[in-house]
Design an enzyme around this catalytic site. Structure first.
Site, PDB file in Angstrom:
ATOM      1  N   ARG A 166      27.870  17.273  25.021  1.00  0.00           N
ATOM      2  CA  ARG A 166      28.014  16.760  23.445  1.00  0.00           C
ATOM      3  C   ARG A 166      26.697  15.739  22.973  1.00  0.00           C
ATOM      4  O   ARG A 166      26.097  15.483  23.851  1.00  0.00           O
ATOM      5  CB  ARG A 166      29.417  15.598  23.707  1.00  0.00           C
ATOM      6  CG  ARG A 166      30.646  16.414  23.799  1.00  0.00           C
ATOM      7  CD  ARG A 166      31.079  17.315  22.468  1.00  0.00           C
ATOM      8  NE  ARG A 166      32.368  17.568  22.694  1.00  0.00           N
ATOM      9  CZ  ARG A 166      32.708  19.161  23.080  1.00  0.00           C
ATOM     10  NH1 ARG A 166      31.677  19.981  23.413  1.00  0.00           N
ATOM     11  NH2 ARG A 166      33.697  19.444  23.170  1.00  0.00           N
ATOM     12  N   HIS A 186      24.870  24.846  19.124  1.00  0.00           N
ATOM     13  CA  HIS A 186      26.062  24.661  19.986  1.00  0.00           C
ATOM     14  C   HIS A 186      27.008  26.073  20.110  1.00  0.00           C
ATOM     15  O   HIS A 186      28.173  26.399  19.985  1.00  0.00           O
ATOM     16  CB  HIS A 186      27.083  23.996  19.104  1.00  0.00           C
ATOM     17  CG  HIS A 186      28.408  23.321  19.808  1.00  0.00           C
ATOM     18  ND1 HIS A 186      28.742  22.136  19.784  1.00  0.00           N
ATOM     19  CD2 HIS A 186      28.994  23.885  21.076  1.00  0.00           C
ATOM     20  CE1 HIS A 186      29.897  21.926  20.451  1.00  0.00           C
ATOM     21  NE2 HIS A 186      29.874  22.949  21.186  1.00  0.00           N
ATOM     22  N   GLU A 242      27.847  17.700  13.706  1.00  0.00           N
ATOM     23  CA  GLU A 242      27.964  19.296  13.717  1.00  0.00           C
ATOM     24  C   GLU A 242      29.020  19.858  12.769  1.00  0.00           C
ATOM     25  O   GLU A 242      30.242  19.276  12.825  1.00  0.00           O
ATOM     26  CB  GLU A 242      28.380  19.752  15.150  1.00  0.00           C
ATOM     27  CG  GLU A 242      27.113  19.369  16.317  1.00  0.00           C
ATOM     28  CD  GLU A 242      27.631  20.006  17.709  1.00  0.00           C
ATOM     29  OE1 GLU A 242      26.746  19.903  18.439  1.00  0.00           O
ATOM     30  OE2 GLU A 242      28.791  20.241  17.862  1.00  0.00           O
TER      31      GLU A 242
END
Length: 317
Positions: free
Chosen positions: A235, A285, A264
């Site tokens: 994260r 990601h 994000e």
């Protein structure tokens, strides 16, 4: 619950393209994506909501007493207020162990690329430096072997443990870091500060919460070995990004490989995206999203919902 259960998928385009295989009477409403201002309206008649990253907070739960289940299409569930869900009697389930190989392999790939300084050499070749070399090769950024180097892993779950297996196969010394403010050090762990200072590679595989936010900040970055590499496939909030950029530009940090950012998607920009440094790799990601992992996630997500409706909830958080 109503005989025909209404299921609402808030960010369907982030999931596998196959149709859901629910084994009970239901009505399914699927939205490709959901913005924060749209969430409330889309939950009004939902019995079960599927969310990957859309935030479900206490206010939304209070406004939707008919909601019975939140099916998180991910392992991390920091986008759901689990305490509010417990008070409201809403079951929250996540998807576990679907992408261990995918994320561990991605982290290992970033580690290898940065220890060998692959981005720097790609840049040099593109700039024509090899063509100008007086030798058969071009000596540029330093390349380092993994053999005998120390990998410090933060998080001893499935992904962190799998990465450790890969590293040991390359003859790395692997240590697992204790919690930052732990009163005692558990067997099989090393103190947090020792892990930071001894690591040639430091890889983060722990959840984001108030205790782990900015786990790695300016002090930790300064304490790392000269030339050490930092990997984050967990994260974005685990690392102070401004301090990281300074360490890459002006400090002694050897490199950083990040698959996650604090915001994000980074619609408001991010200093790491504009840095264009040869010792920084940022991927969008995507560590979790191998073809195999995406399919496993979808199957477990579907099973979680079917099990809940049968009265046998699984993977409850």
């Amino acid at each position: 619950m109503n005989p025909e259960i209404h299921i609402v998928a808030l960010d369907r385009d982030s999931l596998h393209r196959a149709p859901f295989a629910f084994d009970f009477p239901h009505r399914l409403t699927e939205y490709p994506n959901t913005q924060p201002h749209e969430t409330a309206g889309r939950l009004k008649t939902a019995d079960i909501v599927i969310t990957n990253k859309v935030v479900i907070d206490a206010g939304l739960m209070a406004a939707n007493p008919q909601l019975k289940m939140i099916a998180v299409a991910a392992t991390g569930y920091n986008n759901v207020d689990t305490e509010a869900a417990a008070r409201a009697g809403i079951t929250v389930c996540n998807v576990r162990a679907y992408g261990n190989e995918s994320v561990a392999e991605h982290a290992f790939m970033l580690m290898m690329a940065l220890m060998r300084n692959l981005p720097a050499y790609q840049r040099d070749v593109a700039a024509g430096l090899w063509q100008q070399s007086p030798f058969f090769c071009h000596f540029g950024a330093p390349m380092r072997d993994l053999n005998s180097k120390t990998l410090a892993v933060f998080g001893r779950g499935n992904i962190g443990s799998m990465l450790a297996q890969y590293a040991r196969a390359f003859k790395m010394n692997v240590v697992f870091a204790e919690h930052k403010h732990a009163a005692a050090v558990r067997t099989g762990y090393v103190p947090f500060a020792e892990a930071v200072s001894s690591a040639d590679v430091l890889s983060l595989h722990c959840p984001l919460n108030e205790e782990t936010r900015h786990l790695i900040g300016e002090a930790e970055l300064q304490a790392m070995k000269p030339g050490a590499v930092l990997i984050n496939c967990s994260r974005g909030g685990l690392v102070d990004e401004k301090a990281l950029l300074a360490a890459l530009k002006y400090g002694t940090l050897g490199g950083a490989g990040f698959d996650v950012l604090g915001e994000e998607p980074p619609v408001n920009g991010n200093p790491l995206l504009n840095a264009r440094l040869p010792n920084l790799i940022v991927t969008p990601h995507i560590a979790w999203a191998s073809r195999e992992a995406v399919q496993r996630l979808f199957e477990i997500l579907t099973d979680n919902i079917n099990a809940f409706v049968r009265g046998q909830p699984q993977n409850v958080v």
